[in-house]
Design a protein around this motif. Structure first.
Motif, short mmCIF file in Angstrom:
data_model
loop_
_atom_site.label_atom_id
_atom_site.label_comp_id
_atom_site.label_asym_id
_atom_site.label_seq_id
_atom_site.Cartn_x
_atom_site.Cartn_y
_atom_site.Cartn_z
N GLY A 82 44.48 52.16 20.88
CA GLY A 82 43.56 51.99 21.99
C GLY A 82 44.18 52.41 23.30
O GLY A 82 45.38 52.65 23.39
N ASP A 83 43.36 52.49 24.34
CA ASP A 83 43.86 52.94 25.63
C ASP A 83 44.43 51.77 26.43
O ASP A 83 44.59 50.65 25.92
N LEU A 84 44.77 52.03 27.68
CA LEU A 84 45.41 51.03 28.53
C LEU A 84 44.56 49.77 28.66
O LEU A 84 45.05 48.64 28.49
N ASP A 85 43.28 49.93 28.98
CA ASP A 85 42.43 48.75 29.15
C ASP A 85 42.31 47.95 27.86
O ASP A 85 42.26 46.71 27.90
N TYR A 86 42.27 48.63 26.73
CA TYR A 86 42.19 47.92 25.45
C TYR A 86 43.46 47.10 25.22
O TYR A 86 43.40 45.96 24.75
N LEU A 87 44.60 47.66 25.57
CA LEU A 87 45.86 46.91 25.47
C LEU A 87 45.83 45.68 26.37
O LEU A 87 46.19 44.57 25.94
N LEU A 88 45.39 45.85 27.61
CA LEU A 88 45.39 44.73 28.56
C LEU A 88 44.39 43.66 28.16
O LEU A 88 44.63 42.46 28.39
N ASN A 89 43.27 44.06 27.56
CA ASN A 89 42.24 43.10 27.19
C ASN A 89 42.53 42.37 25.88
O ASN A 89 41.92 41.32 25.61
#
Length: 344
Positions: A50-57
């Motif tokens: 996943g992308d950055l936002d997916y990692l953070l979420n």
């Protein structure tokens, strides 16, 4: 191809790295993302598809503590969360090192049998790698039919040299020369809280300095606005960076040759890219293909460094637009960012 960000200094690393990666993941990443920091002799990391936002979420990555760290976002490939970066050593209960890389086998793809032998030897010596079944594409296939990720293998090989008594940067050089490919890599070691080691063949890496610390990135476009010094890391080199020191050394036996272009060809590259981006929005891959013919013969060229230098100069002039579009991601439920560049 992938994107890398690194920081060492006085401030917390995670928020800085997250903002750097937000600027650069769309160049050639956004399909797998990971973050590692170092604090009190312990490496803490999170990574997934996943992308950055997916990692953070979906992980506590933003809460990782420490004033030194690495972040990585990679292109689409096979494998699950375990094949996102960083890779950590598989020999110790408490990981000794964390490693991220950008690149591919490239001109060394024909040497995979040699690299398989290295992997088998390390596994027999107790070094552990994450092995997947039924994935042969572009990875190291073992005798039992499983495959290991090349960066996982490189991480374990670097650790072996460290265990032989090599300094971290020298261990990276030795491993890169034993298993060359078209890559750049960065390393954290848990008893070295003040430095990031690196080794580079041809994929791009830039150092930057601000008052509070030092940065490394695949592109200077990702650097914060307070970075006032940008230094390209030369091809076929290794070394380390601290908050106030940058040490660069040439590889003694690099294993492959890298071609760079002179000022005349560099001007041609600039004109070619400017003319192209005037007409339409283009991806990094589009622009890379346009200037590759300018490079003299060698095992591999380094067009990405030239392109990112041009992007950085255009950004400082406020004359380039980075347009993000969303594409299908590494799984059906995911999307990934892709940057398109055009002139204002």
């Amino acid at each position: 191809m992938c994107n890398i960000a690194a920081y060492v200094g006085r401030f917390e690393a995670a928020p800085i790295l997250i903002e750097m990666m937000r600027k650069e993941q769309g160049f050639s990443g956004g399909y797998y993302t990971g973050l590692v920091t170092l604090k009190n002799g312990k490496l803490g990391y999170e990574k997934l598809m996943g992308d950055l936002d997916y990692l953070l979420n979906n992980t506590p990555a933003a809460k990782l503590q420490g004033t030194i760290g690495l972040m990585h976002s990679r292109s689409n490939a096979k494998g699950g969360d375990e094949w996102a970066h960083p890779f950590v050593d598989g020999l110790n209960t408490e990981p000794e090192i964390a490693y991220v890389a950008n690149g591919n086998a490239g001109c060394c793809a024909g040497r995979c049998r040699e690299y398989t032998a290295i992997a088998e030897r390390l596994l027999n010596e107790g070094y552990k790698m994450y092995q997947l079944k039924d994935i042969q594409d572009k990875y190291i296939e073992l005798k039992d039919g499983t495959t290991v990720h090349m960066s996982d293998l490189m991480c374990q090989l670097i650790l072996k040299y460290i265990n032989k008594g090599f300094a971290s940067d020298a261990a990276m050089e030795a491993a890169f020369c034993e298993m060359p490919s078209e890559i750049v890599g960065l390393l954290l070691k848990r008893d070295e809280p003040d430095r990031i080691s690196f080794s580079r063949y041809n994929f791009p890496m830039f150092a930057g300095y601000a008052e509070h610390g030092a940065f490394l990135s695949s592109t200077p476009v990702a650097f914060p606005d307070d970075v006032d010094r940008v230094i390209p890391i030369p091809p076929m080199s290794f070394g380390f960076i601290t908050a106030d020191e940058l040490v660069i050394k040439p590889m003694k036996k690099p294993g492959i040759t890298v071609s760079s272009i002179g000022e005349t060809e560099r001007k041609q590259a600039y004109d070619t890219l400017i003319d192209a981006m005037k007409k339409e929005a283009l991806t990094l891959s589009d622009l890379t293909d346009m200037i590759k013919p300018l490079f003299p013969p060698a095992d591999c060229p380094e067009p990405l460094e030239v392109i990112h230098e041009i992007f950085y100069s255009l950004k400082k002039e406020d004359s380039i637009v980075f347009e993000e579009r969303r594409l299908p991601g590494a799984r059906e439920d995911l999307t990934a960012p892709k940057l398109y560049m055009k002139l204002k």
